[in-house]
Write a protein that holds these residues in place. Structure first.
Motif, mmCIF file in Angstrom:
data_model
loop_
_atom_site.group_PDB
_atom_site.id
_atom_site.type_symbol
_atom_site.label_atom_id
_atom_site.label_comp_id
_atom_site.label_asym_id
_atom_site.label_seq_id
_atom_site.Cartn_x
_atom_site.Cartn_y
_atom_site.Cartn_z
ATOM 1 N N ASP A 83 0.768 -1.163 0.127
ATOM 2 C CA ASP A 83 -0.035 -0.064 0.125
ATOM 3 C C ASP A 83 0.773 1.194 -0.030
ATOM 4 N N VAL A 84 1.878 1.189 0.778
ATOM 5 C CA VAL A 84 2.865 2.402 0.821
ATOM 6 C C VAL A 84 3.523 2.514 -0.400
ATOM 7 N N GLU A 85 3.830 1.550 -1.271
ATOM 8 C CA GLU A 85 4.371 1.222 -2.516
ATOM 9 C C GLU A 85 3.511 2.049 -3.371
ATOM 10 N N THR A 86 2.175 1.914 -3.475
ATOM 11 C CA THR A 86 1.558 2.854 -4.253
ATOM 12 C C THR A 86 1.444 4.191 -4.021
ATOM 13 N N VAL A 87 1.557 4.572 -2.917
ATOM 14 C CA VAL A 87 1.802 6.127 -2.474
ATOM 15 C C VAL A 87 3.109 6.653 -3.027
ATOM 16 N N PHE A 88 4.274 5.816 -3.433
ATOM 17 C CA PHE A 88 5.386 6.358 -4.084
ATOM 18 C C PHE A 88 5.272 6.157 -5.182
ATOM 19 N N TYR A 132 2.498 6.671 -7.345
ATOM 20 C CA TYR A 132 1.578 7.491 -7.774
ATOM 21 C C TYR A 132 1.947 8.806 -8.125
ATOM 22 N N PRO A 133 2.869 9.629 -7.353
ATOM 23 C CA PRO A 133 3.449 10.856 -7.913
ATOM 24 C C PRO A 133 4.403 10.764 -9.046
ATOM 25 N N TRP A 134 5.136 9.637 -9.042
ATOM 26 C CA TRP A 134 6.249 9.338 -9.926
ATOM 27 C C TRP A 134 5.334 9.009 -11.497
#
Length: 109
Positions: free
Chosen positions: A62-67, A69-71
Motif C-alpha cells: 500500500d505504501v508502494e502505491t503512495v510512492f 502515484y506521484p512518480w
C-alpha cells in the motif's frame, strides 16, 4: 528544553489521570468485551502470526502505491534517472514479495 517538555507533558498527563480516574472495579468492568456479544469459551487465545504478516505485506505494498502515484504523474518530466531509480525500487519490492511468499506469509490458513 524541548526534550524536557516532551518528557514532562506525557508524564504529567499520566500522573494526573491516575489521580483523578475512578478506581472502583465491578464485575462488568472486568468482563471481556467482544463487539457487544457475550463470549463463549476461552477468550484469551493466541492469534497466528500469519495474520500479522499478511497485514504487514499489505501495508508495504500500500505504501508502494503512495510512492508510485506521484512518480507516474510526473513521469515525462523526470527522465531516465528516475526511471532507473523506480525500476530498482520495484525490484526490491518484488524480492520482498517473493521472500514473503516463500516464507508462507501470504497463505491464509
Amino acid at each position: 528544553m524541548f526534550f524536557i517538555v516532551a518528557l514532562l507533558i506525557p508524564v504529567a498527563v499520566i500522573f494526573i489521570s491516575r489521580l483523578v480516574a475512578p478506581k472502583k472495579t465491578t464485575p462488568e468492568k472486568e468482563e471481556v468485551y467482544e463487539c457487544g456479544v457475550d463470549t463463549v469459551g476461552d477468550t484469551w487465545i493466541r492469534f497466528k502470526t500469519s495474520y500479522f504478516l499478511y497485514a504487514l505485506v499489505f501495508v508495504v505494498f500500500d505504501v508502494e502505491t503512495v510512492f508510485l502515484y506521484p512518480w507516474a504523474v510526473q513521469f515525462q518530466q523526470l527522465g531516465t534517472f528516475a526511471f532507473v531509480e523506480m525500476f530498482i525500487f520495484i525490484a526490491i519490492l518484488v524480492v520482498g514479495f517473493w521472500y514473503a511468499w516463500k516464507e508462507g506469509a501470504l497463505e491464509w490458513k
